[in-house]
Each structure stands twice: as C-alpha cells, then as structure tokens.
Design a protein around this motif. Structure first.
Motif, mmCIF file in Angstrom:
data_model
loop_
_atom_site.group_PDB
_atom_site.id
_atom_site.type_symbol
_atom_site.label_atom_id
_atom_site.label_comp_id
_atom_site.label_asym_id
_atom_site.label_seq_id
_atom_site.Cartn_x
_atom_site.Cartn_y
_atom_site.Cartn_z
ATOM 1 N N TYR A 162 0.905 -1.406 0.084
ATOM 2 C CA TYR A 162 0.082 0.030 -0.007
ATOM 3 C C TYR A 162 1.010 1.114 0.012
ATOM 4 O O TYR A 162 2.186 1.064 0.486
ATOM 5 C CB TYR A 162 -0.861 0.079 1.329
ATOM 6 C CG TYR A 162 -1.952 -1.264 1.229
ATOM 7 C CD1 TYR A 162 -2.896 -1.196 0.168
ATOM 8 C CD2 TYR A 162 -1.830 -2.151 2.113
ATOM 9 C CE1 TYR A 162 -3.816 -2.098 0.039
ATOM 10 C CE2 TYR A 162 -2.621 -3.222 2.140
ATOM 11 C CZ TYR A 162 -3.523 -3.243 1.323
ATOM 12 O OH TYR A 162 -4.654 -4.227 1.255
ATOM 13 N N PRO A 163 0.310 2.480 -0.164
ATOM 14 C CA PRO A 163 0.977 3.601 -0.320
ATOM 15 C C PRO A 163 1.634 3.975 1.138
ATOM 16 O O PRO A 163 1.037 3.538 2.118
ATOM 17 C CB PRO A 163 -0.026 4.702 -0.881
ATOM 18 C CG PRO A 163 -1.035 3.925 -1.672
ATOM 19 C CD PRO A 163 -0.847 2.635 -0.677
ATOM 20 N N THR A 164 2.578 5.025 1.001
ATOM 21 C CA THR A 164 3.111 5.397 2.349
ATOM 22 C C THR A 164 1.934 6.256 3.191
ATOM 23 O O THR A 164 1.501 7.190 2.592
ATOM 24 C CB THR A 164 4.344 6.398 1.875
ATOM 25 O OG1 THR A 164 5.206 5.788 1.294
ATOM 26 C CG2 THR A 164 5.035 6.623 3.295
ATOM 27 N N PRO A 165 1.759 5.794 4.550
ATOM 28 C CA PRO A 165 1.047 6.727 5.160
ATOM 29 C C PRO A 165 1.342 7.888 5.604
ATOM 30 O O PRO A 165 2.614 8.046 5.644
ATOM 31 C CB PRO A 165 0.673 5.586 6.402
ATOM 32 C CG PRO A 165 1.783 5.003 6.434
ATOM 33 C CD PRO A 165 2.479 4.745 4.914
ATOM 34 N N THR A 166 0.474 8.729 5.910
ATOM 35 C CA THR A 166 0.755 10.172 6.496
ATOM 36 C C THR A 166 1.288 10.211 7.998
ATOM 37 O O THR A 166 0.930 9.165 8.720
ATOM 38 C CB THR A 166 -0.305 11.041 6.164
ATOM 39 O OG1 THR A 166 -1.397 10.752 7.233
ATOM 40 C CG2 THR A 166 -0.659 11.309 4.802
ATOM 41 N N THR A 167 1.809 11.105 8.551
ATOM 42 C CA THR A 167 2.361 11.204 9.641
ATOM 43 C C THR A 167 0.929 11.369 10.678
ATOM 44 O O THR A 167 0.851 11.052 11.678
ATOM 45 C CB THR A 167 2.971 12.664 9.828
ATOM 46 O OG1 THR A 167 4.469 12.277 9.213
ATOM 47 C CG2 THR A 167 3.371 12.793 11.353
ATOM 48 N N SER A 168 -0.223 12.295 9.992
ATOM 49 C CA SER A 168 -1.295 12.386 10.782
ATOM 50 C C SER A 168 -1.932 11.035 10.916
ATOM 51 O O SER A 168 -2.597 10.725 12.047
ATOM 52 C CB SER A 168 -2.280 13.327 9.877
ATOM 53 O OG SER A 168 -2.714 12.786 8.812
ATOM 54 N N GLN A 169 -1.920 10.166 10.126
ATOM 55 C CA GLN A 169 -2.557 8.923 10.252
ATOM 56 C C GLN A 169 -1.697 8.097 11.314
ATOM 57 O O GLN A 169 -2.255 7.402 12.256
ATOM 58 C CB GLN A 169 -2.450 7.993 9.121
ATOM 59 C CG GLN A 169 -3.519 8.457 8.039
ATOM 60 C CD GLN A 169 -3.456 7.543 6.461
ATOM 61 O OE1 GLN A 169 -2.023 7.409 6.137
ATOM 62 N NE2 GLN A 169 -4.452 7.346 5.891
ATOM 63 N N TYR A 170 -0.458 8.115 11.566
ATOM 64 C CA TYR A 170 0.311 7.666 12.582
ATOM 65 C C TYR A 170 -0.083 8.291 13.794
ATOM 66 O O TYR A 170 -0.435 7.489 14.669
ATOM 67 C CB TYR A 170 1.737 7.700 12.113
ATOM 68 C CG TYR A 170 2.682 7.251 13.446
ATOM 69 C CD1 TYR A 170 2.720 5.772 13.775
ATOM 70 C CD2 TYR A 170 3.114 8.206 14.364
ATOM 71 C CE1 TYR A 170 3.754 5.767 14.947
ATOM 72 C CE2 TYR A 170 4.204 7.703 15.204
ATOM 73 C CZ TYR A 170 4.151 6.568 15.406
ATOM 74 O OH TYR A 170 4.881 5.916 16.676
ATOM 75 N N GLN A 171 -0.211 9.654 13.960
ATOM 76 C CA GLN A 171 -0.505 10.202 15.176
ATOM 77 C C GLN A 171 -1.973 9.917 15.562
ATOM 78 O O GLN A 171 -2.053 9.759 16.644
ATOM 79 C CB GLN A 171 -0.311 11.733 14.841
ATOM 80 C CG GLN A 171 1.141 11.979 14.613
ATOM 81 C CD GLN A 171 1.571 13.550 14.368
ATOM 82 O OE1 GLN A 171 0.490 14.136 13.994
ATOM 83 N NE2 GLN A 171 2.438 14.020 14.655
ATOM 84 N N GLY A 172 -2.659 9.922 14.648
ATOM 85 C CA GLY A 172 -4.234 9.550 14.775
ATOM 86 C C GLY A 172 -4.355 8.149 15.547
ATOM 87 O O GLY A 172 -4.929 7.869 16.561
ATOM 88 N N MET A 173 -3.564 7.115 15.049
ATOM 89 C CA MET A 173 -3.538 5.847 15.447
ATOM 90 C C MET A 173 -2.909 5.736 16.941
ATOM 91 O O MET A 173 -3.550 5.064 17.788
ATOM 92 C CB MET A 173 -2.551 4.783 14.645
ATOM 93 C CG MET A 173 -2.630 3.419 15.198
ATOM 94 S SD MET A 173 -1.227 2.369 14.486
ATOM 95 C CE MET A 173 0.117 3.136 15.001
ATOM 96 N N CYS A 174 -1.972 6.567 17.116
ATOM 97 C CA CYS A 174 -1.181 6.463 18.452
ATOM 98 C C CYS A 174 -2.354 6.860 19.464
ATOM 99 O O CYS A 174 -2.407 6.825 20.720
ATOM 100 C CB CYS A 174 0.187 7.339 18.413
ATOM 101 S SG CYS A 174 1.464 6.186 17.576
ATOM 102 N N ALA A 175 -2.945 8.094 19.189
ATOM 103 C CA ALA A 175 -3.971 8.984 19.965
ATOM 104 C C ALA A 175 -5.188 8.014 20.398
ATOM 105 O O ALA A 175 -5.451 8.283 21.292
ATOM 106 C CB ALA A 175 -4.124 10.188 19.239
ATOM 107 N N ALA A 176 -5.562 7.180 19.304
ATOM 108 C CA ALA A 176 -6.915 6.611 19.625
ATOM 109 C C ALA A 176 -6.345 5.010 20.058
ATOM 110 O O ALA A 176 -7.651 4.530 20.774
ATOM 111 C CB ALA A 176 -7.436 6.202 18.302
ATOM 112 N N ALA A 177 -5.413 4.779 20.301
ATOM 113 C CA ALA A 177 -5.015 3.409 20.684
ATOM 114 C C ALA A 177 -5.702 2.738 22.036
ATOM 115 O O ALA A 177 -5.843 1.428 22.052
ATOM 116 C CB ALA A 177 -3.555 3.007 20.549
#
Length: 200
Positions: free
Chosen positions: A22-37
């Motif tokens: 898949y395409p390279t994810p964004t930093t905001s996607q990574y940060q959203g994942m960490c915040a919601a975990a």
C-alpha cells in the motif's frame, strides 16, 4: 500506545503499510492511530500486527475511511443498511475498520465518548482522523479480541470481522487477508500466527 510510549515507531508503521503493497501513510495517520489506541487495549506487537493487517485490508491500505459503495451507488448503500433504527442516517462502513450498522455506531459512541454523537452524526467517523482510528480500536476490543480462538490463528480475527462472507465457500479474500498479515508481521519483526480459524 502513545506517540511517546508506542508499540510501533512511525518508521515501523510506514514499513508495515508499504510492505503490504500500500502507499506510504501520512504522519497524521500515525499520530491518529497512537492517540486513539487506548480505545482498543492492543498491548502487544503480535496483536498490533493482526490489528494493522485487518485495518489495512478493510480500508484499502488506509486510503478509504468510507465504504466505496457509498460514493459509487448511494441508493444501493441506503437500501443495504436500512433498518428500523436508522435515525434518518445511513450507517454504512466508515472509519478504518468500516464500522457499520446503527447498533455499532451507538455502542462505539457510548464507549469512546460517553454519549451518542456518532449515532447522531455518523459522518464524523469518516471525516475525523482520531475518530476513524478510535472506532477501529473499539471494534477490535469489543468484537474481535473477545472472539473464540483469538490469538490461536489469524483466521479467527477474519471470522470475527467478516466470517459470514469469507470463511465458507470461496476463501480467496480471507487468504489474501492472511498474506497481508504475514507481511505486516514480518515488518514488525513478529512471527506470524497460522491462518487457522477461518478457511483452514
């Protein structure tokens, strides 16, 4: 899992996504994942590999927070998800897990936010990065991680998510989910579970 004390670095997250094709994810996607975990209680990298693989499959590699059919054929989606408790809204798949049905929106909203905001405004699940991840983690904790066989084989997670369609008859999609998982697990340095639980 937070950006400071995460189970996965941003570099590992990018490697997990791209190794699955898949395409390279964004930093905001990574940060959203960490915040919601915290909504998901995913506490090991082995569990995280399963979670990410299923999320990548459900969201077309994080490219969609909304079921494609909703854009391509709104009338069909409205019919497919029609129910007596629809609040004038259509509760089709949204978020990275493709959360669907009014009962799931209501339960996720109550558990994550303590109110019914996602039931009243389901659109936010596709519009807000944090919410897209939060409902995905919530679904994992509330519907997947409690399923019989969880942790014994990757197929048990597929069965909990889409078993009625993929775990009997033609198992092509379930097999492809498993291949995605093996790539994600390898990127995280984890030995993958076997495919047991769905088609094998």
């Amino acid at each position: 899992m937070t950006a400071e004390g995460t189970l996965i670095s941003e570099e590992e997250f990018v490697a997990a996504v791209t190794s699955a094709g898949y395409p390279t994810p964004t930093t905001s996607q990574y940060q959203g994942m960490c915040a919601a975990a915290p909504a998901g209680d995913v506490s090991s990298r082995k569990d995280l590999a399963q979670f990410l693989a299923q999320i990548l499959w459900e969201s077309d590699g994080l490219r969609s927070k909304e079921e494609y059919l909703a854009a391509n054929d709104p009338a069909a989606v409205a019919t497919a998800y029609a129910g007596p408790d629809d609040n004038g809204k259509v509760f089709y798949g949204r978020g990275y897990i493709q959360l669907a049905w009014a009962d799931n929106y209501r339960a996720a909203s109550q558990d994550i936010f303590g109110d019914d905001r996602l039931y009243r405004t389901p659109e936010v699940v596709a519009e807000d990065e944090y919410t897209a991840w939060a409902v995905s983690f919530w679904y994992w904790r509330a519907r997947v991680a409690i399923a019989a066989g969880y942790g014994e084989g990757f197929g048990f997670t597929t069965k909990a998510i889409n078993g009625a369609l993929e775990c009997s008859g033609d198992s092509t999609k379930a097999e492809r989910r498993y291949k995605t998982y093996t790539k994600v697990a390898a990127a995280l340095g984890e030995t993958p579970l076997g495919p047991e639980g769905c088609y094998s």
